[in-house]
Design an enzyme around this catalytic site. Structure first.
Site, PDB file in Angstrom:
ATOM      1  N   LYS A   1     -24.414  14.708 -10.962  1.00  0.00           N
ATOM      2  CA  LYS A   1     -22.919  14.788 -10.872  1.00  0.00           C
ATOM      3  C   LYS A   1     -22.564  16.169 -11.574  1.00  0.00           C
ATOM      4  CE  LYS A   1     -19.073  13.604 -12.057  1.00  0.00           C
ATOM      5  NZ  LYS A   1     -18.345  14.991 -12.015  1.00  0.00           N
TER       6      LYS A   1
ATOM      7  N   GLU B   1     -24.679  14.126 -24.726  1.00  0.00           N
ATOM      8  CA  GLU B   1     -24.318  15.288 -25.702  1.00  0.00           C
ATOM      9  C   GLU B   1     -22.933  15.357 -25.624  1.00  0.00           C
ATOM     10  OE1 GLU B   1     -26.531  17.042 -26.858  1.00  0.00           O
ATOM     11  OE2 GLU B   1     -28.504  16.743 -26.250  1.00  0.00           O
TER      12      GLU B   1
ATOM     13  N   CYS C   1     -19.755  24.206 -26.717  1.00  0.00           N
ATOM     14  CA  CYS C   1     -19.657  23.118 -27.481  1.00  0.00           C
ATOM     15  C   CYS C   1     -20.398  23.471 -28.827  1.00  0.00           C
ATOM     16  CB  CYS C   1     -20.610  22.012 -27.008  1.00  0.00           C
ATOM     17  SG  CYS C   1     -22.220  22.578 -26.420  1.00  0.00           S
TER      18      CYS C   1
ATOM     19  N   GLU D   1     -11.470  19.445 -30.953  1.00  0.00           N
ATOM     20  CA  GLU D   1     -12.033  20.412 -30.119  1.00  0.00           C
ATOM     21  C   GLU D   1     -10.975  20.866 -29.299  1.00  0.00           C
ATOM     22  OE1 GLU D   1     -15.014  18.976 -27.135  1.00  0.00           O
ATOM     23  OE2 GLU D   1     -16.483  20.758 -27.720  1.00  0.00           O
TER      24      GLU D   1
HETATM   25  P1  NAD Z   1     -15.563  16.219 -19.661  1.00  0.00           P
HETATM   26  O1  NAD Z   1     -15.947  14.854 -20.434  1.00  0.00           O
HETATM   27  O2  NAD Z   1     -14.139  16.050 -19.132  1.00  0.00           O
HETATM   28  O3  NAD Z   1     -16.404  15.985 -18.202  1.00  0.00           O
HETATM   29  C1  NAD Z   1     -17.848  15.957 -18.268  1.00  0.00           C
HETATM   30  C2  NAD Z   1     -18.248  15.350 -16.961  1.00  0.00           C
HETATM   31  O4  NAD Z   1     -17.939  13.960 -16.852  1.00  0.00           O
HETATM   32  C3  NAD Z   1     -17.500  15.897 -15.738  1.00  0.00           C
HETATM   33  O5  NAD Z   1     -18.823  15.991 -14.672  1.00  0.00           O
HETATM   34  C4  NAD Z   1     -16.658  14.851 -15.039  1.00  0.00           C
HETATM   35  O6  NAD Z   1     -16.262  15.016 -13.848  1.00  0.00           O
HETATM   36  C5  NAD Z   1     -17.251  13.704 -15.600  1.00  0.00           C
HETATM   37  N1  NAD Z   1     -16.493  12.414 -15.851  1.00  0.00           N
HETATM   38  C6  NAD Z   1     -15.214  12.372 -16.356  1.00  0.00           C
HETATM   39  N2  NAD Z   1     -14.696  11.208 -16.472  1.00  0.00           N
HETATM   40  C7  NAD Z   1     -15.791  10.446 -16.281  1.00  0.00           C
HETATM   41  C8  NAD Z   1     -15.889   9.032 -16.245  1.00  0.00           C
HETATM   42  N3  NAD Z   1     -14.827   8.271 -16.327  1.00  0.00           N
HETATM   43  N4  NAD Z   1     -17.165   8.468 -15.829  1.00  0.00           N
HETATM   44  C9  NAD Z   1     -17.956   9.315 -15.641  1.00  0.00           C
HETATM   45  N5  NAD Z   1     -18.144  10.537 -15.432  1.00  0.00           N
HETATM   46  C10 NAD Z   1     -16.982  11.137 -15.841  1.00  0.00           C
HETATM   47  O7  NAD Z   1     -15.961  17.416 -20.287  1.00  0.00           O
HETATM   48  P2  NAD Z   1     -15.789  18.678 -19.841  1.00  0.00           P
HETATM   49  O8  NAD Z   1     -14.336  19.143 -19.839  1.00  0.00           O
HETATM   50  O9  NAD Z   1     -16.252  19.151 -18.035  1.00  0.00           O
HETATM   51  O10 NAD Z   1     -16.662  19.664 -20.429  1.00  0.00           O
HETATM   52  C11 NAD Z   1     -16.088  20.182 -21.890  1.00  0.00           C
HETATM   53  C12 NAD Z   1     -17.002  19.214 -22.823  1.00  0.00           C
HETATM   54  O11 NAD Z   1     -18.456  19.231 -22.929  1.00  0.00           O
HETATM   55  C13 NAD Z   1     -16.587  19.829 -24.166  1.00  0.00           C
HETATM   56  O12 NAD Z   1     -16.235  18.450 -25.155  1.00  0.00           O
HETATM   57  C14 NAD Z   1     -18.001  20.030 -24.569  1.00  0.00           C
HETATM   58  O13 NAD Z   1     -18.070  20.180 -26.222  1.00  0.00           O
HETATM   59  C15 NAD Z   1     -19.031  19.450 -24.045  1.00  0.00           C
HETATM   60  N6  NAD Z   1     -20.437  19.915 -23.867  1.00  0.00           N
HETATM   61  C16 NAD Z   1     -21.220  19.299 -24.784  1.00  0.00           C
HETATM   62  C17 NAD Z   1     -22.551  20.016 -24.681  1.00  0.00           C
HETATM   63  C18 NAD Z   1     -23.423  19.372 -25.681  1.00  0.00           C
HETATM   64  O14 NAD Z   1     -24.745  20.034 -25.538  1.00  0.00           O
HETATM   65  N7  NAD Z   1     -23.364  18.477 -26.566  1.00  0.00           N
HETATM   66  C19 NAD Z   1     -22.638  20.933 -23.827  1.00  0.00           C
HETATM   67  C20 NAD Z   1     -21.734  21.373 -22.968  1.00  0.00           C
HETATM   68  C21 NAD Z   1     -20.436  20.828 -23.024  1.00  0.00           C
END
Ligand code: NAD
Length: 507
Positions: free
Chosen positions: A184, A262, A296, A395
């Site tokens: 997804k 992650e 990130c 963050e």
């Molecule tokens: P997010 O957590 O809002 O969303 C990530 C994904 O989760 C999206 O596909 C979203 O639709 C889905 N999601 C949201 N709510 C959910 C739920 N209740 N159940 C299941 N899935 C759900 O993050 P974002 O805003 O898309 O991305 C930014 C974040 O990602 C930052 O915190 C960043 O640090 C992190 N990130 C981490 C890494 C890593 O390797 N550690 C890499 C890239 C981004």
């Protein structure tokens, strides 16, 4: 220049990809893909709901026996063909990634797209080299060996900041090891994940091995995590959502699912007083601004030892003011918009609140003129913030760098470690004993010495502390996507084995 194509025509069939075919989501709700540089819609698609997730998991389940039963060489050959096909489509991927994220062309062309394709090539090779300990007669009377087996259907969830790279990091080790997958992507950025799956199908990877469901997190995301036929959840995103995902994965129908998380980061950037200050300032600006700070591992907190502090702040402010913010498709642009106006407003609110307790040295606002309609925010430098303040601890995910001074090495390392996160960190010094100490004591899954940001397919990426657990990329990622079976084969054929004495005594 980049090769453009008509997005609404290309994705006319929908933003789902199930059993080798594009499809439309059936949740009854739709969602736009918006160009954040202009605020204009480029596509409206039907969101996936629970029924679409169920269909995708069914397709992945049906494809599993054949794909898991293929030899490593067969899987490897298919993935090599996929890498070749992707290479032919490279400029289309550059266009789609820049369009849906607002990434400057050079970032998509030199980082996101080639990095993701290199991952495909790496895992095509790695598929043939899954490791384990040597078989042997460890007990004396048995031959022990290890089987490394796929888990089944993997359910993966990815964020919007590096859509293709995050899809690649999830999909590749999973399928190289013989699993099938339902991914997804973020509903904001589905385009390149869909193109990735279609290219796999064109290269001969069987239908159903890679499926994409584009839906909302609360809806399709939670349905995927909780689905009883999904053996493992692999999630990349924020720490807050990661906690929710962990809760569902460990309490839904199949209790204690395998989980790979992650999560967020707040990387420190530690500059000791013998560092090359010009190199450190360049590293900090590049490390803070890459992908408009939506990384990130971005450098977010620079701690600079007192003798270099003033020179470092001046150099960073100077370099930030020279960064060219603008149209992602203009060749000269260094920095594009944030992913959305909502994200821009969130970043701006952090900076506005910080004015009460810190100094905004440069930036701190959205640009005007032509750029006012996009989700732009100027490179921002903040000083004087207390260590416990939200701008230092949370963050922000935008082009904002906080710089703070420190006195002793002990203090610098303690401050660097003083957030809940532990994804990445860097240390800058010309003294090998200082960099050696930093590499041991910084609590992060990746520590750079005299640089900040580079990643490579051969090496693992993953967090400590609230940044999650498990590794993406490299052969280490097979630890997440395989289960290890110890097989112990008795070698003598004796009716009474030595150890039976514990039950039968000497009879
Ligand atoms: P997010 O957590 O809002 O969303 C990530 C994904 O989760 C999206 O596909 C979203 O639709 C889905 N999601 C949201 N709510 C959910 C739920 N209740 N159940 C299941 N899935 C759900 O993050 P974002 O805003 O898309 O991305 C930014 C974040 O990602 C930052 O915190 C960043 O640090 C992190 N990130 C981490 C890494 C890593 O390797 N550690 C890499 C890239 C981004």
């Amino acid at each position: 220049m980049v090769q453009r194509f008509d997005v609404s025509e290309r994705f006319a069939a929908g933003a789902q990809y199930v059993a080798g075919k594009p499809a439309s989501g059936t949740s009854g709700r739709s969602h736009p893909v918006v160009d954040p540089a202009t605020g204009e819609r480029v596509l409206t698609f039907g969101l996936a709901g629970a029924a679409d997730v169920d269909a995708a998991v069914g397709a992945a389940r049906a494809a599993f026996p054949e794909w898991a039963g293929a030899t490593p060489a067969e899987r490897s050959e298919a993935m090599h063909r996929w890498a070749v096909r992707l290479g032919e489509l490279s400029e289309e991927f550059v266009y789609a990634e820049s369009l849906q994220c607002g990434k400057p062309l050079k970032l998509s062309r030199e980082f996101d797209i080639p990095g993701s394709f290199d991952n495909v090539a790496f895992f095509a090779g790695a598929a043939r080299g899954l490791t384990g300990v040597a078989a042997g007669e460890y007990s004396g009377g048995h031959t022990s060996y290890v089987r490394r087996e796929p888990l089944g259907v993997i359910g993966s969830i990815a964020p919007w900041n590096y859509p293709l790279q995050m899809a690649a990091w999830k999909v590749l080790p999973a399928v190289a090891a013989g699993n099938t997958i339902v991914l997804k992507p973020s509903e904001l950025t589905p385009l390149t994940s869909l193109m990735f799956a279609a290219a796999a199908q064109e290269a001969g990877i069987p239908d159903g091995v890679i499926n994409i469901v584009t839906g909302a997190g609360k809806d399709a995301g939670e349905a995927l995590v909780g689905h009883p036929d999904v053996a493992m959840t692999s999630f990349t995103g924020s720490t807050a959502v990661g906690r929710r995902v962990a809760e569902i994965a460990t309490t839904a129908s199949r209790a204690a699912k395998r989980l790979h998380l992650e999560l967020g980061g707040k990387a420190p950037f530690l500059v000791f007083d013998d560092a090359d200050v010009a190199a450190a300032a360049h590293g900090a600006v590049a490390g803070a601004l890459i992908n408009t700070g939506q990384d990130c591992t971005a450098a977010t907190r620079a701690y600079v030892q007192r003798p270099l502090y003033e020179a470092f702040v001046t150099a960073v402010a100077d370099l930030m003011s020279g960064v060219r913010v603008g149209d992602p498709f203009a060749e000269g642009t260094d920095l594009g918009p944030l992913i959305s106006h909502a994200q821009r407003d969130r970043v701006a609110a952090f900076v506005e609140r910080a004015r009460a307790y810190a100094t905004v040295v440069t930036g701190g606002q959205a640009p005007g003129g032509e750029l006012a309609k996009g989700a732009y925010y100027l490179p921002t430098l903040v000083t004087g913030a207390p260590q416990g303040s939200e701008i230092v601890q949370q963050e922000i995910f935008g082009p904002v760098l906080v710089v703070l001074p420190f006195d002793t090495d002990d203090e610098g390392i303690a401050l660097a470690n003083d957030t809940p996160y532990g994804l990445a960190a860097s240390a800058w010094s010309r003294d090998v004993f200082r960099t050696g100490r930093a590499s041991r004591e910084l609590q992060a899954g990746c520590v750079w010495l005299n640089d900040h940001i580079p990643i490579i397919s051969e090496m693992p990426h993953g967090g400590y502390k609230a940044s999650g657990h498990g590794k993406d990329m490299s052969a280490y990622s097979f630890e997440e996507y395989t289960q290890i079976k110890h097989v112990m084969s008795e070698t003598t054929g004796a009716v009474r084995k030595d150890w039976h004495r514990t039950v039968f005594g000497d009879r």
